[in-house]
Scaffold this motif. Structure first.
Motif, PDB file in Angstrom:
ATOM      1  N   ALA A   1       0.855  -1.187   0.000  1.00 41.56           N
ATOM      2  CA  ALA A   1       0.000   0.000   0.000  1.00 41.56           C
ATOM      3  C   ALA A   1       0.889   1.235   0.000  1.00 41.56           C
ATOM      4  CB  ALA A   1      -0.925  -0.010   1.213  1.00 41.56           C
ATOM      5  N   GLY A   2       0.271   2.404  -0.022  1.00 47.37           N
ATOM      6  CA  GLY A   2       1.071   3.621   0.003  1.00 47.37           C
ATOM      7  C   GLY A   2       0.229   4.869  -0.105  1.00 47.37           C
ATOM      8  N   PHE A   3       0.930   6.003  -0.152  1.00 49.68           N
ATOM      9  CA  PHE A   3       0.298   7.310  -0.237  1.00 49.68           C
ATOM     10  C   PHE A   3       1.109   8.188  -1.182  1.00 49.68           C
ATOM     11  CE2 PHE A   3      -0.795   5.566   3.860  1.00 49.68           C
ATOM     12  CZ  PHE A   3      -2.124   5.922   4.065  1.00 49.68           C
ATOM     13  N   VAL A   4       0.423   9.075  -1.885  1.00 50.44           N
ATOM     14  CA  VAL A   4       1.071  10.081  -2.719  1.00 50.44           C
ATOM     15  C   VAL A   4       0.534  11.443  -2.290  1.00 50.44           C
ATOM     16  CG1 VAL A   4       1.365  10.989  -5.055  1.00 50.44           C
ATOM     17  CG2 VAL A   4       1.413   8.514  -4.664  1.00 50.44           C
ATOM     18  N   TYR A   5       1.440  12.383  -2.040  1.00 47.79           N
ATOM     19  CA  TYR A   5       1.024  13.685  -1.524  1.00 47.79           C
ATOM     20  C   TYR A   5       0.448  14.554  -2.628  1.00 47.79           C
ATOM     21  CZ  TYR A   5       1.046  18.080   1.044  1.00 47.79           C
ATOM     22  OH  TYR A   5       0.672  19.255   1.651  1.00 47.79           O
ATOM     23  N   ASP A   6      -0.726  15.138  -2.355  1.00 46.38           N
ATOM     24  CA  ASP A   6      -1.391  16.072  -3.257  1.00 46.38           C
ATOM     25  C   ASP A   6      -1.216  17.465  -2.667  1.00 46.38           C
ATOM     26  OD1 ASP A   6      -3.289  17.766  -4.536  1.00 46.38           O
ATOM     27  OD2 ASP A   6      -4.496  16.038  -5.113  1.00 46.38           O
ATOM     28  N   ASP A   7      -0.355  18.267  -3.296  1.00 45.55           N
ATOM     29  CA  ASP A   7      -0.033  19.589  -2.749  1.00 45.55           C
ATOM     30  C   ASP A   7      -1.240  20.514  -2.770  1.00 45.55           C
ATOM     31  OD1 ASP A   7       2.054  21.458  -1.749  1.00 45.55           O
ATOM     32  OD2 ASP A   7       1.540  22.550  -3.575  1.00 45.55           O
ATOM     33  N   LYS A   8      -2.122  20.358  -3.743  1.00 48.05           N
ATOM     34  CA  LYS A   8      -3.313  21.211  -3.819  1.00 48.05           C
ATOM     35  C   LYS A   8      -4.261  20.901  -2.673  1.00 48.05           C
ATOM     36  CE  LYS A   8      -7.136  22.522  -6.858  1.00 48.05           C
ATOM     37  NZ  LYS A   8      -7.793  22.295  -8.181  1.00 48.05           N
ATOM     38  N   GLU A   9      -4.481  19.637  -2.416  1.00 43.94           N
ATOM     39  CA  GLU A   9      -5.393  19.228  -1.345  1.00 43.94           C
ATOM     40  C   GLU A   9      -4.718  19.239   0.028  1.00 43.94           C
ATOM     41  OE1 GLU A   9      -8.598  18.628  -1.678  1.00 43.94           O
ATOM     42  OE2 GLU A   9      -8.547  18.971  -3.843  1.00 43.94           O
ATOM     43  N   LYS A  10      -3.377  19.288   0.043  1.00 44.49           N
ATOM     44  CA  LYS A  10      -2.608  19.213   1.289  1.00 44.49           C
ATOM     45  C   LYS A  10      -2.883  17.905   2.032  1.00 44.49           C
ATOM     46  CE  LYS A  10      -0.998  23.344   0.538  1.00 44.49           C
ATOM     47  NZ  LYS A  10       0.379  23.499   0.003  1.00 44.49           N
ATOM     48  N   LYS A  11      -3.022  16.839   1.275  1.00 43.77           N
ATOM     49  CA  LYS A  11      -3.319  15.536   1.850  1.00 43.77           C
ATOM     50  C   LYS A  11      -2.519  14.447   1.137  1.00 43.77           C
ATOM     51  CE  LYS A  11      -8.081  16.403   3.400  1.00 43.77           C
ATOM     52  NZ  LYS A  11      -7.920  15.960   4.807  1.00 43.77           N
ATOM     53  N   TYR A  12      -2.320  13.347   1.852  1.00 41.97           N
ATOM     54  CA  TYR A  12      -1.745  12.147   1.265  1.00 41.97           C
ATOM     55  C   TYR A  12      -2.874  11.266   0.744  1.00 41.97           C
ATOM     56  CZ  TYR A  12       2.998  13.039   2.963  1.00 41.97           C
ATOM     57  OH  TYR A  12       4.250  13.572   3.171  1.00 41.97           O
ATOM     58  N   MET A  13      -2.827  10.946  -0.546  1.00 39.32           N
ATOM     59  CA  MET A  13      -3.867  10.147  -1.177  1.00 39.32           C
ATOM     60  C   MET A  13      -3.483   8.675  -1.088  1.00 39.32           C
ATOM     61  SD  MET A  13      -5.480  12.870  -1.807  1.00 39.32           S
ATOM     62  CE  MET A  13      -6.945  12.193  -2.582  1.00 39.32           C
ATOM     63  N   ARG A  14      -4.443   7.853  -0.687  1.00 40.98           N
ATOM     64  CA  ARG A  14      -4.177   6.441  -0.398  1.00 40.98           C
ATOM     65  C   ARG A  14      -4.241   5.567  -1.655  1.00 40.98           C
ATOM     66  NH1 ARG A  14      -3.055   2.209   3.548  1.00 40.98           N
ATOM     67  NH2 ARG A  14      -3.953   0.355   2.618  1.00 40.98           N
ATOM     68  N   TYR A  15      -3.270   4.650  -1.734  1.00 38.06           N
ATOM     69  CA  TYR A  15      -3.231   3.641  -2.793  1.00 38.06           C
ATOM     70  C   TYR A  15      -3.111   2.264  -2.147  1.00 38.06           C
ATOM     71  CZ  TYR A  15      -2.534   7.285  -6.294  1.00 38.06           C
ATOM     72  OH  TYR A  15      -2.703   8.376  -7.106  1.00 38.06           O
ATOM     73  N   THR A  16      -3.758   1.280  -2.738  1.00 37.48           N
ATOM     74  CA  THR A  16      -3.625  -0.109  -2.308  1.00 37.48           C
ATOM     75  C   THR A  16      -3.413  -0.974  -3.537  1.00 37.48           C
ATOM     76  OG1 THR A  16      -5.011   0.221  -0.348  1.00 37.48           O
ATOM     77  CG2 THR A  16      -4.749  -2.051  -1.138  1.00 37.48           C
ATOM     78  N   ALA A  17      -2.385  -1.806  -3.490  1.00 36.49           N
ATOM     79  CA  ALA A  17      -2.033  -2.662  -4.630  1.00 36.49           C
ATOM     80  C   ALA A  17      -1.856  -1.833  -5.904  1.00 36.49           C
ATOM     81  CB  ALA A  17      -3.084  -3.746  -4.837  1.00 36.49           C
ATOM     82  N   GLY A  18      -1.305  -0.633  -5.743  1.00 37.46           N
ATOM     83  CA  GLY A  18      -0.995   0.217  -6.893  1.00 37.46           C
ATOM     84  C   GLY A  18      -2.154   0.989  -7.468  1.00 37.46           C
ATOM     85  N   LYS A  19      -3.340   0.889  -6.867  1.00 34.93           N
ATOM     86  CA  LYS A  19      -4.526   1.573  -7.395  1.00 34.93           C
ATOM     87  C   LYS A  19      -5.095   2.526  -6.344  1.00 34.93           C
ATOM     88  CE  LYS A  19      -5.855  -2.340 -10.335  1.00 34.93           C
ATOM     89  NZ  LYS A  19      -6.913  -3.329 -10.658  1.00 34.93           N
ATOM     90  N   PRO A  20      -5.740   3.611  -6.797  1.00 32.21           N
ATOM     91  CA  PRO A  20      -6.383   4.502  -5.821  1.00 32.21           C
ATOM     92  C   PRO A  20      -7.381   3.729  -4.968  1.00 32.21           C
ATOM     93  CG  PRO A  20      -6.316   5.549  -7.981  1.00 32.21           C
ATOM     94  CD  PRO A  20      -5.859   4.128  -8.182  1.00 32.21           C
TER      95      PRO A  20
END
Length: 352
Positions: free
Chosen positions: A235-254
């Motif tokens: 799993a993982g997260f990618v930071y969205d600077d516009k939203e100021k949030k880390y977006m969650r990913y699981t198994a490479g998908k949102p």
């Protein structure tokens, strides 16, 4: 006679000339036109952030409701592939993700300041789930559990709602197969609390929070976080600077919430390493959620190396090895990712 006619013709010509030319009409002087009124540019009002009388103790966000003593509920939520996407995770104040058996994680979702329409799929409870939930004085919502967990609940006064003897507070959906199709909702949990004379108030733990306009300047760049719970469970997260949030990913998908199909996100992501021990052939575990241990706190695209321990009932991050300088959170929701100490953060956690 001729002279008289000429005189008459002259007079007639003068009369005709006078009639044709007429007399000039008298005119009144006209006032000079007034200059146009100057255009006044009214500045647009500056939009002010909404003002709230209270602050939610688990998120640091403003609230119209006083929540300091409102009892949270903690729901054990299935994260097996057939259970995705789940319902209600986007409304949780905190989400703990930790391994159960089968190398699959489970979500422990704490709800207090927001209430989703639906929560689930609901799954079983483990002893270390109980430790996390009781630190919040939460009502524990689950469907059965390991023998050790059920024995712990039976000999304690912990408030919990088990679906197995309390099916009327849950339901199963037809679009998924059991055991990945069990759901509940806050109204049913509240009804159960009333029916079973559970307290509606609690001693809710508080966290330290930064101001809403705080900017994180310390730490390493970390706009992408990769977590490996198992080679088949990433799993993982990618930071969205516009939203100021880390977006969650699981198994490479949102990873989205089934209710609104929006991607799950977190303002704060705390990743910790905790001791795990497999107990039996089913893969049931004992997990240390007391600490201390090592971890990283991710905020605004930055990573700070931290120490962690359970203090005041909950897992907290500290800036110093002596565990005296608690690191504040940004106002918003928090996800806590609990990774095994073996193989450790060096292999299970990557960020850049």
């Amino acid at each position: 006679m001729k002279r008289r006619i000429q005189t008459s013709l002259v007079l007639l010509s003068m009369l005709l000339l006078t009639a044709c030319t007429g007399q000039p009409a008298e005119t009144q002087p006209q006032p000079a036109p007034e200059p146009p009124a100057p255009t006044v540019q009214t500045p647009s009002p500056v939009e002010q952030p909404p003002q709230y009388p209270y602050t939610a103790p688990l998120t640091g966000l403003g609230s119209q409701e006083r929540l300091d003593s409102k009892r949270p509920i903690m729901v054990m939520i299935n994260n097996a592939p057939p259970a995705r996407p789940q319902s209600g995770l986007s409304k949780a104040d905190l989400v703990y993700e930790v391994l159960a058996e089968g190398e699959m994680t489970r979500f422990l979702a704490i709800f207090q300041s927001q209430e989703p329409e639906v929560i689930g799929p609901v799954r079983s409870i483990r002893p270390y789930f109980i430790q996390i939930g009781t630190g919040f004085d939460a009502v524990l919502v689950h469907a059965g559990g390991s023998q050790e967990a059920l024995e712990t609940l039976a000999r304690s006064d912990y408030s919990h709602l088990d679906e197995i003897p309390n099916g009327r507070y849950f339901w199963r959906e037809s679009f998924r197969k059991a055991p990945h199709n069990l759901y509940t909702k806050p109204a049913l949990v509240k009804q159960a609390m009333q029916d079973k004379n559970m307290r509606a108030t609690a001693e809710v733990p508080h966290f330290l929070f930064l101001p809403a306009d705080a900017v994180i300047r310390d730490g390493e760049p970390a706009t992408r976080i990769d977590l490996t719970f198992h080679s088949l469970n990433k799993a993982g997260f990618v930071y969205d600077d516009k939203e100021k949030k880390y977006m969650r990913y699981t198994a490479g998908k949102p990873h989205v919430d089934l209710i609104d199909n929006k991607q799950l996100s977190a303002t704060n992501v705390l990743v910790i390493a905790a001791k795990h021990r497999v107990l039996d052939s089913e893969g049931r575990r004992a997990v240390d959620v007391v600490g201390p241990g090592d971890g990283y706190l991710f905020q605004q695209g930055k990573a700070q190396k931290v120490k962690w321990k359970r203090s005041g009932g909950v897992i907290r991050a500290y800036a110093d090895a002596a565990l005296t300088e608690e690191l504040p959170l940004l106002p918003g929701n928090t996800w806590v990712e609990i990774l095994p100490t073996s193989p450790g953060l060096a292999q299970s956690l990557k960020f850049q």
